[in-house]
Design an enzyme around this catalytic site. Structure first.
Site, PDB file in Angstrom:
ATOM      1  N   LEU A  45       0.824  -1.206   0.000  1.00 44.25           N
ATOM      2  CA  LEU A  45       0.000   0.000   0.000  1.00 44.25           C
ATOM      3  C   LEU A  45       0.855   1.250   0.000  1.00 44.25           C
ATOM      4  CD1 LEU A  45      -2.892  -1.020   2.411  1.00 44.25           C
ATOM      5  CD2 LEU A  45      -2.946  -0.748  -0.066  1.00 44.25           C
ATOM      6  N   ASP A  85      10.285   3.472   6.531  1.00 46.44           N
ATOM      7  CA  ASP A  85      10.182   2.022   6.338  1.00 46.44           C
ATOM      8  C   ASP A  85      11.405   1.387   6.985  1.00 46.44           C
ATOM      9  OD1 ASP A  85       8.263   0.276   4.320  1.00 46.44           O
ATOM     10  OD2 ASP A  85      10.145  -0.720   4.811  1.00 46.44           O
ATOM     11  N   ASP A  92      13.382   0.983  12.361  1.00 47.70           N
ATOM     12  CA  ASP A  92      12.921  -0.298  12.896  1.00 47.70           C
ATOM     13  C   ASP A  92      11.932   0.032  14.023  1.00 47.70           C
ATOM     14  OD1 ASP A  92      12.559  -2.661  14.192  1.00 47.70           O
ATOM     15  OD2 ASP A  92      14.694  -3.046  14.578  1.00 47.70           O
ATOM     16  N   VAL A 126       4.384  -5.765  10.205  1.00 49.08           N
ATOM     17  CA  VAL A 126       4.159  -6.999   9.445  1.00 49.08           C
ATOM     18  C   VAL A 126       2.729  -6.993   8.933  1.00 49.08           C
ATOM     19  CG1 VAL A 126       4.038  -9.513   9.640  1.00 49.08           C
ATOM     20  CG2 VAL A 126       5.848  -8.254  10.827  1.00 49.08           C
ATOM     21  N   SER A 127       2.532  -7.359   7.656  1.00 53.09           N
ATOM     22  CA  SER A 127       1.195  -7.207   7.065  1.00 53.09           C
ATOM     23  C   SER A 127       0.566  -8.534   6.658  1.00 53.09           C
ATOM     24  CB  SER A 127       1.265  -6.275   5.859  1.00 53.09           C
ATOM     25  OG  SER A 127       2.027  -6.900   4.854  1.00 53.09           O
ATOM     26  N   TYR A 151      -1.248 -12.427  13.344  1.00 50.53           N
ATOM     27  CA  TYR A 151      -1.289 -11.128  12.654  1.00 50.53           C
ATOM     28  C   TYR A 151      -2.564 -10.361  13.024  1.00 50.53           C
ATOM     29  CZ  TYR A 151      -2.304  -7.956   8.771  1.00 50.53           C
ATOM     30  OH  TYR A 151      -2.663  -6.872   8.029  1.00 50.53           O
ATOM     31  N   LYS A 188      -3.236  -6.817  15.289  1.00 51.49           N
ATOM     32  CA  LYS A 188      -4.040  -5.650  14.892  1.00 51.49           C
ATOM     33  C   LYS A 188      -5.089  -5.336  15.964  1.00 51.49           C
ATOM     34  CE  LYS A 188      -2.045  -4.688  10.962  1.00 51.49           C
ATOM     35  NZ  LYS A 188      -1.328  -3.409  10.768  1.00 51.49           N
TER      36      LYS A 188
HETATM   37  C1  15L Z   1      -4.482  -7.946   5.098  1.00 51.36           C
HETATM   38  O1  15L Z   1      -4.560  -7.522   6.248  1.00 51.36           O
HETATM   39  C2  15L Z   1      -3.166  -8.020   4.398  1.00 51.36           C
HETATM   40  O2  15L Z   1      -2.270  -7.029   4.834  1.00 51.36           O
HETATM   41  C3  15L Z   1      -3.322  -7.959   2.896  1.00 51.36           C
HETATM   42  O3  15L Z   1      -2.108  -8.326   2.315  1.00 51.36           O
HETATM   43  C4  15L Z   1      -4.470  -8.838   2.369  1.00 51.36           C
HETATM   44  O4  15L Z   1      -4.086 -10.154   2.482  1.00 51.36           O
HETATM   45  C5  15L Z   1      -5.753  -8.532   3.108  1.00 51.36           C
HETATM   46  O5  15L Z   1      -5.584  -8.500   4.512  1.00 51.36           O
HETATM   47  C6  15L Z   1      -6.888  -9.511   2.793  1.00 51.36           C
HETATM   48  O6  15L Z   1      -7.621  -9.882   3.699  1.00 51.36           O
HETATM   49  O7  15L Z   1      -7.038  -9.854   1.628  1.00 51.36           O
END
Ligand code: 15L
Length: 269
Positions: free
Chosen positions: A17, A36, A53, A76-77, A138, A142
């Site tokens: 993004l 970043d 970091d 981390v995403s 993950y 959040k």
């Molecule tokens: C997310 O939170 C991720 O960061 C993204 O890469 C997608 O995988 C998205 O969710 C999703 O649910 O498709």
């Protein structure tokens, strides 16, 4: 034309993004500070670049110095093992909010995720007041970010808009992606409203376009007055028979988190 802010910080500028949003953020501020953990190359006009970091509190403090608002997309995403999530998304959020508090920054927009709610069934309609049901480490990180930011609102009056972003890539390729798709323009409008709406307190909003069959009900963030303009209806329909009667034996279609719900827990032995 006068811009709403002198300087904003955008973390995660090297991510999926981040790379797509970068050129559009100049509308919000005279200077966009891009951060970043990776090297993202030189700053362009109206930009500053900081390598940071999130797990390092001094680096985070320096990254936040002199900014008026923050778009926090760093960390981390996706679902990986816990250690990096803990560093960037758990400890990193504490470092960020401590810096925000100490430096007197008044507003953060936090890129949360639909994976805070991934264990709800695809047949359910979910809103921001319902209990979180994360679908992995993950998603749990959040949830931590959302709760931490709520604490800093309750305790110190720092405003945060948490955006539970759906599938924000140029083109959806599966039924789940069609339902959860968020266009870049709709995301930009959400960011604009999250930054500029006069009083947001602590808000949780779903980042999703006006797609057919949406799972998420956004009435708790009506004060942002966001109305999605795009819809995944513009893309050719993807086969969705299995979604008409989701099969409980296939959790990736039965539950909203899709493949995330079966990816974890990744805990190395
Ligand atoms: C997310 O939170 C991720 O960061 C993204 O890469 C997608 O995988 C998205 O969710 C999703 O649910 O498709």
């Amino acid at each position: 034309m006068t811009k709403p802010f002198k300087r904003i910080l955008f973390t995660g500028a090297g991510g999926n993004l981040g790379r797509r949003l970068r050129e559009h953020l100049h509308a919000f501020a005279d200077v966009v500070r891009l951060a970043d953990v990776a090297d993202i190359g030189p700053a362009g006009p109206g930009e500053e670049v900081v390598q940071c970091d999130l797990a390092d509190r001094e680096q985070v403090m320096r990254m936040c110095e002199g900014v008026d608002a923050i778009l926090h997309f760093g960390g981390v995403s996706t679902e990986v093992e816990f250690a990096p999530i803990m560093q960037a998304n758990i400890l990193g959020m504490v470092n960020l909010y401590e810096a925000v508090h100490k430096l007197g920054i008044r507003r953060v927009v936090f890129a949360s995720s639909n994976h805070t709610m991934g264990m709800y069934q695809t047949s359910e309609r979910v809103d921001a007041a319902m209990p979180t049901r994360a679908d992995g480490y993950y998603g749990l990180s959040k949830v931590w970010g959302e709760n931490l930011s709520r604490y800093y609102w309750d305790r110190f009056g720092i405003e945060t808009v948490c955006l539970r972003i759906g599938f924000c890539f140029p083109e959806p390729a599966t039924h789940r992606q069609m339902v959860t798709w968020l266009s870049l323009d709709d995301l930009l409008e959400l960011l604009r409203r999250s930054l500029l709406t006069p009083r947001v307190g602590h808000t949780i909003a779903f980042g999703v376009s006006d797609n057919p069959g949406r799972w998420w009900d956004d009435h708790h963030s009506r004060h942002l007055a966001f109305l999605a303009k795009d819809s995944s209806a513009q893309f050719p329909d993807k086969p969705s028979e299995q979604f008409a009667y989701p099969d409980p034996s296939d959790l990736t279609t039965f539950l909203q988190g899709g493949v995330f719900v079966t990816t974890g827990p990744k805990y190395p032995s």
